[in-house]
Scaffold this active site. Sequence first.
Site, PDB file in Angstrom:
ATOM      1  N   ASP A   1      45.537  39.171  35.746  1.00 60.79           N
ATOM      2  CA  ASP A   1      45.379  37.952  36.539  1.00 60.79           C
ATOM      3  C   ASP A   1      45.376  36.766  35.583  1.00 60.79           C
ATOM      4  O   ASP A   1      44.396  36.535  34.874  1.00 60.79           O
ATOM      5  CB  ASP A   1      44.055  38.038  37.313  1.00 60.79           C
ATOM      6  CG  ASP A   1      43.882  36.922  38.333  1.00 60.79           C
ATOM      7  OD1 ASP A   1      44.700  35.989  38.335  1.00 60.79           O
ATOM      8  OD2 ASP A   1      42.927  36.987  39.117  1.00 60.79           O
TER       9      ASP A   1
ATOM     10  N   GLU B   1      43.884  37.625  47.515  1.00 61.40           N
ATOM     11  CA  GLU B   1      42.879  37.609  46.448  1.00 61.40           C
ATOM     12  C   GLU B   1      42.161  36.276  46.438  1.00 61.40           C
ATOM     13  O   GLU B   1      40.936  36.207  46.259  1.00 61.40           O
ATOM     14  CB  GLU B   1      43.554  37.862  45.093  1.00 61.40           C
ATOM     15  CG  GLU B   1      42.588  38.031  43.920  1.00 61.40           C
ATOM     16  CD  GLU B   1      42.228  36.744  43.205  1.00 61.40           C
ATOM     17  OE1 GLU B   1      41.397  36.807  42.282  1.00 61.40           O
ATOM     18  OE2 GLU B   1      42.746  35.664  43.563  1.00 61.40           O
ATOM     19  N   GLU B   2      42.938  35.203  46.618  1.00 62.30           N
ATOM     20  CA  GLU B   2      42.348  33.864  46.562  1.00 62.30           C
ATOM     21  C   GLU B   2      41.412  33.583  47.728  1.00 62.30           C
ATOM     22  O   GLU B   2      40.657  32.616  47.694  1.00 62.30           O
ATOM     23  CB  GLU B   2      43.461  32.806  46.517  1.00 62.30           C
ATOM     24  CG  GLU B   2      44.380  32.900  45.315  1.00 62.30           C
ATOM     25  CD  GLU B   2      43.720  32.477  44.008  1.00 62.30           C
ATOM     26  OE1 GLU B   2      42.514  32.164  44.021  1.00 62.30           O
ATOM     27  OE2 GLU B   2      44.416  32.469  42.980  1.00 62.30           O
TER      28      GLU B   2
ATOM     29  N   HIS C   1      44.736  26.239  40.098  1.00 63.90           N
ATOM     30  CA  HIS C   1      44.528  26.007  41.530  1.00 63.90           C
ATOM     31  C   HIS C   1      45.019  24.624  41.978  1.00 63.90           C
ATOM     32  O   HIS C   1      44.463  24.033  42.907  1.00 63.90           O
ATOM     33  CB  HIS C   1      43.053  26.196  41.901  1.00 63.90           C
ATOM     34  CG  HIS C   1      42.662  27.631  42.040  1.00 63.90           C
ATOM     35  ND1 HIS C   1      41.460  28.041  42.547  1.00 63.90           N
ATOM     36  CD2 HIS C   1      43.329  28.775  41.737  1.00 63.90           C
ATOM     37  CE1 HIS C   1      41.382  29.365  42.550  1.00 63.90           C
ATOM     38  NE2 HIS C   1      42.519  29.832  42.061  1.00 63.90           N
TER      39      HIS C   1
ATOM     40  N   ASP D   1      48.923  31.554  38.067  1.00 61.79           N
ATOM     41  CA  ASP D   1      47.886  32.233  38.854  1.00 61.79           C
ATOM     42  C   ASP D   1      48.419  32.560  40.250  1.00 61.79           C
ATOM     43  O   ASP D   1      48.259  31.749  41.166  1.00 61.79           O
ATOM     44  CB  ASP D   1      46.655  31.334  38.950  1.00 61.79           C
ATOM     45  CG  ASP D   1      45.497  31.971  39.691  1.00 61.79           C
ATOM     46  OD1 ASP D   1      45.504  33.201  39.858  1.00 61.79           O
ATOM     47  OD2 ASP D   1      44.590  31.236  40.101  1.00 61.79           O
TER      48      ASP D   1
ATOM     49  N   HIS E   1      47.365  40.134  41.646  1.00 61.39           N
ATOM     50  CA  HIS E   1      47.441  39.527  42.982  1.00 61.39           C
ATOM     51  C   HIS E   1      48.699  38.691  43.107  1.00 61.39           C
ATOM     52  O   HIS E   1      49.114  37.994  42.177  1.00 61.39           O
ATOM     53  CB  HIS E   1      46.164  38.760  43.333  1.00 61.39           C
ATOM     54  CG  HIS E   1      45.971  37.420  42.692  1.00 61.39           C
ATOM     55  ND1 HIS E   1      46.503  36.256  43.215  1.00 61.39           N
ATOM     56  CD2 HIS E   1      45.251  37.032  41.614  1.00 61.39           C
ATOM     57  CE1 HIS E   1      46.127  35.223  42.482  1.00 61.39           C
ATOM     58  NE2 HIS E   1      45.365  35.674  41.500  1.00 61.39           N
TER      59      HIS E   1
END
Length: 539
Positions: free
Chosen positions: A362, A333-334, A462, A301, A289
């Site tokens: 990922d 994707e998130e 994140h 990420d 992603h």
Amino acid sequence: MKRSVRPSRRALAVTTATAAALALALAPATGALAAPPAAACDNRNNNTIAKLTQCVSADGVKQHMDALQSIADANGGNRAANTPGYEASVDYVVDTLTAAGWKVSIDEFDYFVRAASDLQQLTPVAATWENEAPAGTGSGDVTGTIIPVDLVLGQPNGTAVTSGCEATDFAGLDFSGEADIALVQRGTCEFGIKAANAQAAGAEAVVIMNQGNTPERSGVLTNITLIGANPDELLIPVVGTSYEAGASLASAGSTARVNVPEPVNYPQKNVIAELPGKNTANVVMAGAHLDSVPAGPGINDNGSGSAALIEIAQNMTKLKPQNTVRLAWWGAEEEGLLGSTAYVEELPQAEKDRIALYLNFDMIASPNYIFMVYDGDQSGFEAPVPVPDGSVEIEDLFERYFTSVGEPYDDAEFSGRSDYQAFIAADIPAGGLFTGAEEVKSDEQAAIWGGTAGEAFDPCYHQACDTIGNIDMHALEVNSDAIATAVLAYSYSTELVNGVRGASVPGGLNLPDPAGPQDTWSAGGGGLSHDHDHALIAG
């Protein structure tokens, strides 16, 4: 390692020819030789494992990660879906892969965005309550009477909350008014079941309040999905809110306004790049992603997986593969695996049947990493999703690679919590690599892989600090070569995975038997318990 006892979905018969197509001998890999000059890599056909892994380097991958960092820096600090940072990331991949000679296309998919929802209490007090509309809600602007449904108030309490879980919870409640708003409480069953039962009882809107029995279950319900309800049938507006708001709304004579605006479509993009093979009916796919979360640039990420595929593609440009190779950079994707899901669901069955396998990458450079392989044989974890036949053989190849370079590895639960979910739902064999997210490294894992026990594999998962400084170059080097090995090997033959006879890998694929996973997990998840299924949680 346990082998699959099930036959392949294409009735694979392992023969001597199969072994020749994917030779697995007890000999070390040769990819650790010194890399040739960059010009040599650009101009030669990297058609052997040794050549390709010599040219694919962590430094080369990092150059693409640097570019993604610069894109985020120039666009508000992130590369999230539906932002200029994501559009610039798409442009970078398209331009780079086009220049490398790949056939590049854009695959657009729907991306619906709602304006903020409203929850206003009108009587017996006037208040505006913080709220969020869950995924799967209907739309509408409803002002009416609040009707509490089997609530358990006065927290903390030890009473199970089943509010709205059964149609009988609504029996005896009067939903015959012009506009009635059902107030249900988190607990026991899925949110969608509560909302669907309320609609069936006659409610024109639903408010779901948090349970309130712990601090963690007291705030505003966010990032939830109405699992258990048919999205084509749930038409009324639904909002989630806090226990405090729900307790106030439950007061006698309470009226309120619930407004969930109609969503607006802002189509997003997947990038698809293809290198045609002699066998166009057998497609080897690998993907990562491309989007970040809004909080940061997303360099581990998932700039790490995205950049590794770019570097590998650049070094495969002169290859004449037996099978068609297709690489994908997924959008949104998130936000719930939206890009990959839309891509697979929109493919005709004949096109799905062409896809021999899918490899997913990922987070492959976590700063406090361990090496993990998706556990297709379920030797470490029972998979919560169906595991397509052929996935065990993909796990086997990655495990043999790690063994060949002397790197210990462990299982990661085959969970479907990343972009391979849609592929395995379509019964396409899948596998992948992962170096960890917010799970905490144990003392045992630190003794095996180094790093810091008691800290997350990725302490910046994140967050805004997921920058170019949030990666481990050794993990990036090892995993990039592992990916290159798998993509090149399967570009010649997928016979062990799906039974389609290919060609022998030039120079062979000389990998030892797997050493076996380290078995360092004492609980489920295998490091994949992070919320890449984006809070598809029950009430």
